[in-house]
Motif scaffolding. Sequence first.
Motif, PDB file in Angstrom:
ATOM      1  N   GLU A 113       0.818  -1.178   0.081  1.00  0.00           N
ATOM      2  CA  GLU A 113      -0.060  -0.155  -0.129  1.00  0.00           C
ATOM      3  C   GLU A 113       0.896   1.282  -0.079  1.00  0.00           C
ATOM      4  OE1 GLU A 113      -3.843   1.981   2.063  1.00  0.00           O
ATOM      5  OE2 GLU A 113      -3.064   0.070   2.990  1.00  0.00           O
ATOM      6  N   THR A 114       0.622   2.110  -0.812  1.00  0.00           N
ATOM      7  CA  THR A 114       1.420   3.374  -1.058  1.00  0.00           C
ATOM      8  C   THR A 114       0.763   4.448  -0.250  1.00  0.00           C
ATOM      9  OG1 THR A 114       1.878   2.697  -3.395  1.00  0.00           O
ATOM     10  CG2 THR A 114       2.383   4.929  -2.843  1.00  0.00           C
ATOM     11  N   VAL A 115       1.854   5.294   0.296  1.00  0.00           N
ATOM     12  CA  VAL A 115       1.465   6.355   1.290  1.00  0.00           C
ATOM     13  C   VAL A 115       1.918   7.596   0.529  1.00  0.00           C
ATOM     14  CG1 VAL A 115       2.001   7.505   3.662  1.00  0.00           C
ATOM     15  CG2 VAL A 115       1.481   4.787   3.234  1.00  0.00           C
ATOM     16  N   ALA A 116       0.838   8.629   0.742  1.00  0.00           N
ATOM     17  CA  ALA A 116       1.387   9.955   0.093  1.00  0.00           C
ATOM     18  C   ALA A 116       1.904  10.940   0.797  1.00  0.00           C
ATOM     19  CB  ALA A 116       0.198  10.530  -0.258  1.00  0.00           C
ATOM     20  N   VAL A 117       2.887  11.465   0.633  1.00  0.00           N
ATOM     21  CA  VAL A 117       3.299  12.816   1.160  1.00  0.00           C
ATOM     22  C   VAL A 117       2.694  13.830   0.808  1.00  0.00           C
ATOM     23  CG1 VAL A 117       5.441  14.177   1.648  1.00  0.00           C
ATOM     24  CG2 VAL A 117       5.679  11.644   1.297  1.00  0.00           C
ATOM     25  N   SER A 118       1.543  14.377   1.533  1.00  0.00           N
ATOM     26  CA  SER A 118       0.920  15.468   1.061  1.00  0.00           C
ATOM     27  C   SER A 118       1.343  16.855   1.537  1.00  0.00           C
ATOM     28  CB  SER A 118      -0.491  15.267   1.474  1.00  0.00           C
ATOM     29  OG  SER A 118      -0.640  15.137   2.873  1.00  0.00           O
ATOM     30  N   GLY A 119       2.309  16.992   2.460  1.00  0.00           N
ATOM     31  CA  GLY A 119       2.834  18.220   2.704  1.00  0.00           C
ATOM     32  C   GLY A 119       4.116  18.233   3.357  1.00  0.00           C
ATOM     33  N   VAL A 120       4.988  19.259   3.315  1.00  0.00           N
ATOM     34  CA  VAL A 120       6.408  19.162   3.960  1.00  0.00           C
ATOM     35  C   VAL A 120       6.498  20.293   4.499  1.00  0.00           C
ATOM     36  CG1 VAL A 120       7.281  17.525   1.993  1.00  0.00           C
ATOM     37  CG2 VAL A 120       7.570  20.029   1.855  1.00  0.00           C
ATOM     38  N   GLY A 121       7.404  20.278   5.511  1.00  0.00           N
ATOM     39  CA  GLY A 121       7.998  21.563   6.227  1.00  0.00           C
ATOM     40  C   GLY A 121       9.424  21.403   6.744  1.00  0.00           C
ATOM     41  N   VAL A 122      10.143  22.542   6.550  1.00  0.00           N
ATOM     42  CA  VAL A 122      11.444  22.462   6.790  1.00  0.00           C
ATOM     43  C   VAL A 122      12.239  23.497   7.471  1.00  0.00           C
ATOM     44  CG1 VAL A 122      12.301  22.870   4.566  1.00  0.00           C
ATOM     45  CG2 VAL A 122      13.732  21.521   6.131  1.00  0.00           C
ATOM     46  N   VAL A 123      12.909  23.424   8.578  1.00  0.00           N
ATOM     47  CA  VAL A 123      13.611  24.718   9.070  1.00  0.00           C
ATOM     48  C   VAL A 123      14.933  24.137   9.267  1.00  0.00           C
ATOM     49  CG1 VAL A 123      13.822  26.266  10.991  1.00  0.00           C
ATOM     50  CG2 VAL A 123      11.540  25.282  10.549  1.00  0.00           C
ATOM     51  N   SER A 124      15.970  24.679   8.533  1.00  0.00           N
ATOM     52  CA  SER A 124      17.157  24.377   8.268  1.00  0.00           C
ATOM     53  C   SER A 124      18.348  25.493   8.184  1.00  0.00           C
ATOM     54  CB  SER A 124      17.507  23.332   7.059  1.00  0.00           C
ATOM     55  OG  SER A 124      17.651  24.283   5.666  1.00  0.00           O
TER      56      SER A 124
ATOM     57  N   ILE B 291       7.499  24.618  14.435  1.00  0.00           N
ATOM     58  CA  ILE B 291       7.466  25.380  13.432  1.00  0.00           C
ATOM     59  C   ILE B 291       7.362  24.318  11.784  1.00  0.00           C
ATOM     60  CG2 ILE B 291       8.679  26.906  11.734  1.00  0.00           C
ATOM     61  CD1 ILE B 291      10.083  28.064  14.339  1.00  0.00           C
ATOM     62  N   ALA B 292       8.128  23.628  11.878  1.00  0.00           N
ATOM     63  CA  ALA B 292       8.335  22.620  10.666  1.00  0.00           C
ATOM     64  C   ALA B 292       6.907  21.821  10.443  1.00  0.00           C
ATOM     65  CB  ALA B 292       9.377  21.701  10.840  1.00  0.00           C
ATOM     66  N   ALA B 293       6.245  21.291  11.702  1.00  0.00           N
ATOM     67  CA  ALA B 293       5.007  20.735  11.592  1.00  0.00           C
ATOM     68  C   ALA B 293       4.031  21.650  11.150  1.00  0.00           C
ATOM     69  CB  ALA B 293       4.727  20.206  13.026  1.00  0.00           C
ATOM     70  N   ARG B 294       3.918  22.819  11.556  1.00  0.00           N
ATOM     71  CA  ARG B 294       3.003  24.025  11.001  1.00  0.00           C
ATOM     72  C   ARG B 294       2.929  23.878   9.483  1.00  0.00           C
ATOM     73  NH1 ARG B 294       3.139  28.389  15.811  1.00  0.00           N
ATOM     74  NH2 ARG B 294       1.893  27.378  17.395  1.00  0.00           N
ATOM     75  N   GLN B 295       4.185  24.274   9.072  1.00  0.00           N
ATOM     76  CA  GLN B 295       4.522  24.311   7.700  1.00  0.00           C
ATOM     77  C   GLN B 295       3.697  23.180   6.895  1.00  0.00           C
ATOM     78  OE1 GLN B 295       8.558  24.888   6.797  1.00  0.00           O
ATOM     79  NE2 GLN B 295       8.680  26.789   7.985  1.00  0.00           N
ATOM     80  N   ALA B 296       4.162  21.961   7.315  1.00  0.00           N
ATOM     81  CA  ALA B 296       3.731  20.746   6.630  1.00  0.00           C
ATOM     82  C   ALA B 296       2.323  20.510   6.514  1.00  0.00           C
ATOM     83  CB  ALA B 296       4.075  19.591   7.191  1.00  0.00           C
TER      84      ALA B 296
END
Length: 409
Positions: A6-17, A80-85
């Motif tokens: 079963e394939t899982v979708a990446v529907s959002g990303v967030g990053v602080v780097s 912060i990253a979670a909210r972005q995603a």
Amino acid sequence: MTETAETVAVSGVGVVSPAGADETSFWDGLCAGRSFARRSAELAGMPVDFACAIDGLDVDEAVGGRSVWRMARFVKLGLIAARQAVADAGLDPATWDGRRVGVVLGVGVGGVSVLTDNALKLEAQGPGAVSPLLVPMMIPNAAGGEVAIALKAQGPSLAPATACASGATAIAVARDLLVTGQCDIVVAGGAESVLTPLVVTAFARMGALSRRTGDPGAASRPFAQDRDGFVIGEGAAMVVLEREADARARGRVPRALLAGTGSSTDAYHPTAPEPQGRGAQAAVEAALREAGWSAADVDHVNAHGTSTPLNDAMEGMLISRVFPHRPSVTAPKGVVGHTLAAAGAIEAVACVLTLEHGVVPPIANLDAPAVEFDLDCVTKTPRRQQVERAVSHSFGFGGHNVVLAFRRA
């Protein structure tokens, strides 16, 4: 190739780097292929006085609200990253069924600066100076807990600690929560911020860090002949995962698909990888098996690539042995340093962006790989390449190996 899982979708990303505090600046920084290592005033006088820090971001302002005072820096970065995603995924925590939403946030060390500050206060001023919030600010699972509170996520909230593989482990565990039906949405990734004199000196004392104090920007050089250690960094990255069918049913086109994951343990040494990469290979093969791919199906490898002599030697041997067709190889730690628990999640986001943009970022500070490595490393400038399938490697102290297999949506 027979894709059966079963394939899982990446529907959002967030990053602080260190390369940037949002997806666009992060990607631009990776593609520029220049290190963000700089000298740090806090590290002045230490054996290694430079790091890849996040600059130009008021973390407290970005978190906002009255609860920011109770959070250590690694927690703030994760939030912060979670909210972005979540925003990127087009989801609203005010309207979702929080009982079906999980959070998996890998952290390796936790709030070490809070701990050391309070230890000094205890010694200098006595017990009354110790903060009553020391424990909830310090513990590694604080990040997952605060993210769950902020997002009203009442499903499983987990904090895997597999050292430098923690962020990738979190994404692998999140996939399991979806495939087994325990959650409908999982926010997953990693966060770390330990750029303190104590931790940086500890890594330096064990010989893990580059000693290029005269030229910090050239210090992180994955797969180079003259590599001498990693550059420590800080950061966080999070992804929103859903079952592909669920994402499409709500009209969301996945940014990428997480087709499989694989994990293993070297059971060899507390800090050194098993030299032949047998444990790491088992993780690669498990991810490919779950995805239903052969090794020849892989177009691109996002390498762990720490710039340390032992890790790069093991990983270079592994890649050339498992992928003799020579897929393109990149290693983001040349640009952003080694962000420890956040690294696997940051590199997962880099994989997603490579699949989307059809571009492989170059490895910073590398003209050509060491002569013993038969690798197609991308160097100097980004490479335009239609990548359909990619794997991202993460390896951690304790012998933890995690591999994520992504494909283009």
